[in-house]
Structures are given as structure tokens and as C-alpha cells.
Write a protein that holds these residues in place. Structure first.
Motif, PDB file in Angstrom:
ATOM      1  N   THR A 232      29.960   7.987  47.150  1.00  0.00           N
ATOM      2  CA  THR A 232      30.207   6.615  46.666  1.00  0.00           C
ATOM      3  C   THR A 232      29.606   6.366  45.292  1.00  0.00           C
ATOM      4  O   THR A 232      30.016   5.442  44.604  1.00  0.00           O
TER       5      THR A 232
ATOM      6  N   TYR B 120      21.983  11.078  46.211  1.00  0.00           N
ATOM      7  CA  TYR B 120      21.518  10.449  47.445  1.00  0.00           C
ATOM      8  C   TYR B 120      22.696   9.939  48.273  1.00  0.00           C
ATOM      9  O   TYR B 120      22.688  10.038  49.501  1.00  0.00           O
ATOM     10  N   GLU B 121      23.706   9.381  47.600  1.00  0.00           N
ATOM     11  CA  GLU B 121      24.945   8.966  48.267  1.00  0.00           C
ATOM     12  C   GLU B 121      26.105   9.373  47.363  1.00  0.00           C
ATOM     13  O   GLU B 121      26.795   8.541  46.783  1.00  0.00           O
TER      14      GLU B 121
END
Length: 499
Positions: A167, A163-164
Motif C-alpha cells: 500500500t 513496513y506495508e
């Protein structure tokens, strides 16, 4: 108001101006009546009514354990408290006027229980993907999680990471601590070994990946340029190929492999041109690569946090064809060749990143240049290598606790300039050369039986000076998309809904 309470809490810690002692079990707490009364209706009624406690210097609170009472009074002064299932009801009763934290706890506990019961549906929603790292860890580690199989938990972790991804990828290892790997099907997770570039007989670009589950070698994305004698390390979810020799020039470039995209990209180049580089992963003080030299004493470190290279303390001896390994956070430089005296070396140095110093440790029993060095169970292995024209089959192991080397069983084949890595309690030695040709064979050492065994399947190409690592372990699809997971397993069994 906040400053006033801070001052009053400092006075309480020094037992100054305190006018009441609250006791529960064997815990005695000095406090100020006015502070307790102002923050808790319970204490306000006690101190302002006609009860005997209103004048007493020492008041015992019954049916409350001492630690809970201590936390409550700390909360009155600091507005900070840890509410648990065990103390929530008592805290609500004593701090009714400021019990919002308790009501939040009860609400969140109910919501969390619902999430556990309906995890397969929850993991598909935006709310799950937006959770913090700690919240995801807390959820997937719960023994009350209801799932049809552990694959759902693993897939939820991958979804949250993706999703990200930029990071979150660095959190993969922490998350995988909470996935019950023994409950996953054997063919669901596959460990692999990646062998990068090398000399065959010239520097090459090809990269091979060995699937331990299926005993098979596969080709994956090639390096951007030909490279042998490169250092290779797995760090922060990616494979780094550092420096080396392209057949005519020493190179400073660094390439990074993304297993999900199956592609290589470049990052900041080194300051020095190293013809022969080795890069163990070490903490200095952040996660970094340390690079060994070629005919030099200098050493560089790379910080992936800042994408920068910097020099650290040089070794005491110039070394090329040196083997390196990291044991308990310290870097070892093993043997090699001293260009000044034209001798192969038996000496070994240890680098401590905490002090930025190199010291000599015990010498090996024999001179080894081009030895393959690996770490298994906290011990350092030096395999093969050569002394002049003699290419060795012998292997010795260093125990940092006793600062001693000892001989173990010889390899099946003499090898120098081979790669070494540890997988599942075994030490693998990959390729190299025997003094006349490059080798495609791989063998592994079992420390329990003190025996070396050849893998039944060779690499497609004979390689010496190849870099290698075990992104331990990977999940691989047939298209070789994969993601990092941690080797450790959780011992508790998940409650599974098998209906």
C-alpha cells in the motif's frame, strides 16, 4: 448542538441577527454575543460584566492580528481551526475554555522537536513505522532534523515503505521529494536503464540493466516467455511489459517486474492482440498505460487501480510500427506504416485524454516507420526509422507550443525499431537494426551541443524491437534489489550532526 451552531454560522455569514462587531487591525467580523459568550470565557466576561464593551455594538480587540481573530471566531462557530506557532498563545488566551486544541498543539510540537533531535533512534521504532504519510513527510522535510548523514533519512523512507509495502510503494515519489539527494554519496544512488526482450534475431526472454554510474550492463530476471515488440513502461514502482510478438503469435499477456524481488508476474491481459505495442504512461483520468496498435486504429488503456483494460477513441489512421510519446499529458502517435495503402507515414496524431479525441498535428519532414520516439525537455523526438528499404540516421524534433518540426544532428548509425528514453537531460537511443543486422550499440543526444555520442559499452545482445524504460532513478545493491526515487532535489541543506 452541532446543527444549531451550523445554523448560527449560516446566519452570521448572511449578517442576520448579529448584534456585535469585533474588530482587530483592519478586520471587522459580525457575530452574535450569546455564541461568543457561550464558547469563550474571555468574551463571556466581557459581555456580562460592567465593562463598557458589554453594551458596545463595535468592540476593538488590541494586540491581536486580524487574521488570527477571524480564525478564532470561525473556530467558535465551526470547532475547526489551524493552530500555528505564531497564533497559539493568543488563541489559548481568547478561547481558554475550549483550548484543548492549543494544548495538543503545544504537546505535539514538543514531541515533534524531540523526534527531530533523536531521529536516528526514532526511525528504528514501531511508532515511526506507524506514522501516516503526511506525518513522515513533515518530519523528514524539517530543516531541524539532526542526522549524521542524509543516508539515515533515505533509509528511514525505505523502512517506512517496506513496513506495508503493497500500500505504501506508490508514495515513494512524494517521500523522495523531501530527501536531500545532493547530500547522499555519489555511489549511494544509481540510475539504471532496463531493456526488455526484443528480437535477436528471434524473440528473446532476456532483460538487461545498464548502470549509468559504472557504465556496465547486467542481466536481471528473464521474462516468463519470449517477447519482442512489447511495450514497456515504468509505473507505480514496477516495470510493465505489454503485449508484443513471441515469434509465432501476437500476445495479449502483460508481465510486471518487481525490482525488489527481481521477478516477473502476470496481470490482466489486453482485449486485443497487438503484434507491436507501445505503452506510454498517461493519466486517463487515473494512472494508466495506453497501448499503441499494430496495423489497427484501436487503442486500449489499462488502469492499475482496477486491473482492467478498456478501449478509448481509435486513431484517425491505421498504424503499425508507430512511435509514441507523451508530452504534457497528451499522447502522440508518430509515423508508422499504413497497411491499407502500403506506405510509410509522415503524419502525426495527438490524443487528448480529457476529451477522448485524436487530432492531426504537423507532419514530419519525412516518412518514418519504426522510428524511435522519445521526450526530452517537453519536446518530442523522432529518431531514425525507415521509408521502404532506406534506414535513416536523421532525427527531427517537434515543439508542441509552435506545432512545428525541425531537424537536429544525425545519429552516428542508421537505426530503425530502436528504443528511446531520456536520462539526466540526454536522449538515449538503444539498439534497433540497420536493415541488415540487430544492433547492440547505444548512443545519446545532447541538445545543448546538438551532438550524438556512442556509449563506450554495448549491450551483451544485439536487439531490435526491444522495450525499455528508465525507472528513474533506482537504488541498486550488487544483488540488483532496488527501489524507486524521484529525480527532483531539495535545495535546502540539512542540519547534520557530524560529531
Amino acid at each position: 448542538m452541532g446543527k444549531a451552531f451550523k445554523v448560527m454560522n449560516e446566519l452570521r455569514s448572511k449578517q442576520l441577527l448579529c448584534d456585535v462587531m469585533i474588530v482587530a487591525e483592519d478586520v471587522e467580523i459580525e457575530a452574535h454575543r450569546v455564541v461568543l459568550a457561550a464558547c469563550s470565557p474571555y468574551f463571556c466576561a466581557m459581555f456580562t460584566g460592567d465593562m463598557s464593551e458589554s453594551k458596545a455594538k463595535k468592540i476593538e480587540i488590541k494586540d491581536v492580528d486580524g487574521q488570527t481573530l477571524s480564525k478564532l471566531i470561525d473556530y467558535i462557530y465551526t470547532a475547526e481551526i489551524e493552530v500555528t506557532e505564531e497564533n497559539v498563545q493568543i488563541v489559548m488566551a481568547l478561547a481558554h475554555g475550549r483550548a484543548g486544541v492549543c494544548y495538543n498543539f503545544v504537546f505535539l510540537t514538543s514531541a515533534f522537536f524531540g523526534t527531530e533531535q533523536h531521529f536516528p533512534e526514532v526511525m528504528l521504532g514501531e511508532e515511526f513505522l506507524s506514522l501516516s504519510l503526511d506525518q513522515v513527510c513533515s518530519l523528514i522535510s524539517s530543516d531541524k532534523l539532526t542526522v549524521s548523514s542524509e543516508e539515515k533519512v533515505f533509509e528511514a523512507v525505505i523502512s517506512w515503505i517496506n513496513y506495508e509495502k503493497e500500500t505504501r510503494l506508490e508514495h515513494m515519489a512524494k517521500l523522495m521529494e523531501h530527501v536531500r539527494l545532493p547530500l547522499l554519496p555519489r555511489d549511494y544512488l544509481v540510475q539504471v536503464m532496463i531493456v526488455v526482450g526484443g528480437q535477436a534475431p528471434k524473440a528473446i526472454r532476456s532483460v538487461e540493466c545498464y548502470d549509468f554510474e559504472e557504465d556496465r550492463w547486467d542481466q536481471i530476471a528473464e521474462l516468463p516467455s519470449r517477447r519482442c515488440r512489447a511495450g514497456v513502461v515504468f509505473m507505480a514502482g514496477h516495470v510493465y511489459a505489454v503485449g508484443g510478438f513471441n515469434g509465432s503469435l501476437r500476445v495479449r499477456t502483460v508481465d510486471v517486474y518487481d525490482g525488489v524481488k527481481d521477478q516477473w508476474t502476470s496481470i490482466a491481459s489486453m482485449q486485443e492482440r497487438f503484434r507491436y505495442t507501445l505503452c506510454p504512461f498517461i493519466t486517463y483520468p487515473l494512472s494508466q498505460i495506453l497501448v499503441g496498435p499494430s496495423g489497427l486504429a484501436s487503442v486500449e488503456a489499462y488502469s492499475y487501480k482496477t486491473n482492467e483494460w478498456f478501449f478509448v477513441a481509435p486513431m484517425n489512421t491505421r498504424r503499425s510500427s508507430v512511435g509514441v510519446g507523451v508530452v504534457e499529458g497528451k499522447l502522440y502517435a508518430v509515423g508508422g506504416y499504413d497497411g491499407a495503402s502500403r506506405q510509410c507515414l509522415s503524419t502525426v496524431e495527438q490524443y487528448n485524454p480529457a476529451t477522448n479525441e485524436w487530432i492531426y498535428v504537423a507532419d514530419m519532414s519525412t516518412r518514418r516507420s519504426g522510428a524511435g520516439v522519445g521526450v526530452l525537455s517537453g519536446q518530442l523526438y523522432a529518431t531514425g526509422g525507415h521509408d521502404g528499404h532506406l534506414v535513416r540516421t536523421s532525427v527531427e524534433v517537434y515543439d508542441p507550443g509552435t506545432n512545428t518540426w525541425k531537424q537536429v544532428a544525425d545519429m552516428n548509425m542508421c537505426r530503425r525499431n530502436a528504443g528511446v528514453c531520456a536520462v539526466n537531460g540526454l536522449l538515449y537511443v538503444v539498439g534497433g537494426d540497420d536493415g541488415s543486422c540487430n544492433l547492440a550499440s547505444v548512443e545519446y543526444y545532447n541538445p545543448v551541443t546538438d551532438k550524438w555520442t556512442l556509449l563506450p559499452t554495448n549491450m551483451s545482445t544485439g536487439r531490435s524491437y526491444a522495450g525499455q524504460c528508465v525507472p528513474s532513478p533506482f537504488q541498486l545493491s550488487r544483488s540488483l534489489q532496488h527501489c524507486e526515487r524521484r529525480v527532483g532535489v531539495a535545495g535546502r541543506m540539512r542540519e547534520c550532526n557530524l560529531a
